[in-house]
Design an enzyme around this catalytic site. Sequence first.
Site, PDB file in Angstrom:
ATOM      1  N   SER A   1      -1.701  14.526 -48.120  1.00  0.00           N
ATOM      2  CA  SER A   1      -1.542  14.661 -49.433  1.00  0.00           C
ATOM      3  C   SER A   1      -0.717  13.877 -50.491  1.00  0.00           C
ATOM      4  CB  SER A   1      -1.390  16.069 -49.275  1.00  0.00           C
ATOM      5  OG  SER A   1      -1.419  16.768 -50.736  1.00  0.00           O
TER       6      SER A   1
ATOM      7  N   ASP B   1     -12.913  18.531 -50.586  1.00  0.00           N
ATOM      8  CA  ASP B   1     -11.744  18.496 -51.049  1.00  0.00           C
ATOM      9  C   ASP B   1     -11.111  19.953 -52.125  1.00  0.00           C
ATOM     10  OD1 ASP B   1      -9.122  18.744 -51.708  1.00  0.00           O
ATOM     11  OD2 ASP B   1      -8.449  16.510 -50.658  1.00  0.00           O
TER      12      ASP B   1
ATOM     13  N   HIS C   1      -8.960  19.988 -47.758  1.00  0.00           N
ATOM     14  CA  HIS C   1      -7.580  19.294 -48.035  1.00  0.00           C
ATOM     15  C   HIS C   1      -7.198  18.987 -46.527  1.00  0.00           C
ATOM     16  CE1 HIS C   1      -4.546  17.800 -50.594  1.00  0.00           C
ATOM     17  NE2 HIS C   1      -3.746  18.362 -50.210  1.00  0.00           N
TER      18      HIS C   1
END
Length: 304
Positions: free
Chosen positions: A122, A245, A274
Site C-alpha cells: 500500500s 482495488d 487492497h
Amino acid sequence: MEDEYYSESILIPTNDRSGDILWLEHNPPLSQVRKKASKWNGHYLLLIHGMEGSSESHYMVSAGKEALNRGYGVVRMNLRNCGRGLGLAKKPYNAGQSEDIEAVLQYIYKHFTKSIFVSGFSLSANMVVKFFGEKRQHYAKAFSATSPPLDLKRSCDFIDSRAGNFYRDHFLDTMKEKVTSGVYEIPDKIKERVLRSKSFFDFDDYFTAPIAGYANVLEYYNICSGVKYLGGIKIPGLLVHADDDPVVPSEVWHEIRWKSYPLLQTVLTEKGGHVGFISDPSPDNPEGRWLPRILLDFFDSQIK
C-alpha cells in the site's frame, strides 16, 4: 506472529536527527532457533506495512511466515508512530520517507546480511518504488510493491470521492486519534485545524505535507509519487495490483507503459481488493491468502 515464531524487538534511530525512533520486529531464520527447520538461505526480507498498519497487519504476518518457512530471515518494520512504535516519534510517516527505509536497510546490512529483499504494501509500496528509483545506495537486491498508490494526487481524489469514503473515514479517524493523543508536537491552532479536516487532501495539506517539509500538499504529492521514479529503478522488482482495488484507482496502473521497464514484473488481477488477494481456503493454503506465495516465488527466483 510471536506465538509461532521467535521474535525480538529492535529500536533504531531515524537518520534525520529528529530523535524519532523506529520499532522493528526481527524474526531470525528458523534454523537459528529450531532444530528441525529450513536451512537459512543467506537472505533477509524487509516487510513494510501500509497506511495505519503495523508489523502485525495480516499481510505482514502471512508474508513473514511464508518467508521464514522458506529459509529467510525477516524484519517487519513499523513506520513512525505505528504499532509498538506509537509515541516514539515526533513526526508522522509519509509516502516519500526514503530515509527511514534506508536506515532500516543499513541496520540489516550491517548486523544480519548483505543479501536483502524488500517488500512494501500500500502506501509503503509507493515508498519502496520511490526509494529504489532514487540515486542513492539501495543495499537490497530486489523488491516487491503490492497495491501501490503510484500517483498520490489521483489516489487522494479517489479515496476522497464517494467510492472511497468508507476507507477515507476509517483512515482519517485513526490518524486524527494520533493527533488528539498528543504524540506530535504541533501548536494547538494547527491541531484544531487538522482535526476539522474532512478529506484526505485537507489532512495532508494541513498536517502531513508541512511537517515533512513540503511547501504544500501538491508539492508533497508531486515529489513523492512513485510513478515518477519507475525509470530510475536499477534492480528487479515485482508490482502487484488488483483491478477492483477500492483504495487505489486502477486507471493509473493501466496508463503506465510497463514494457518500458524491463526490470519490472507486474501482476494485475481482476479481483484481490487492497492488499487482500484471498481465495477459498485449501489444505495447502488454509488462510486462503495467495499473495505471499507470489511474492516469495519472485524473491526465490532472484537468489543466485
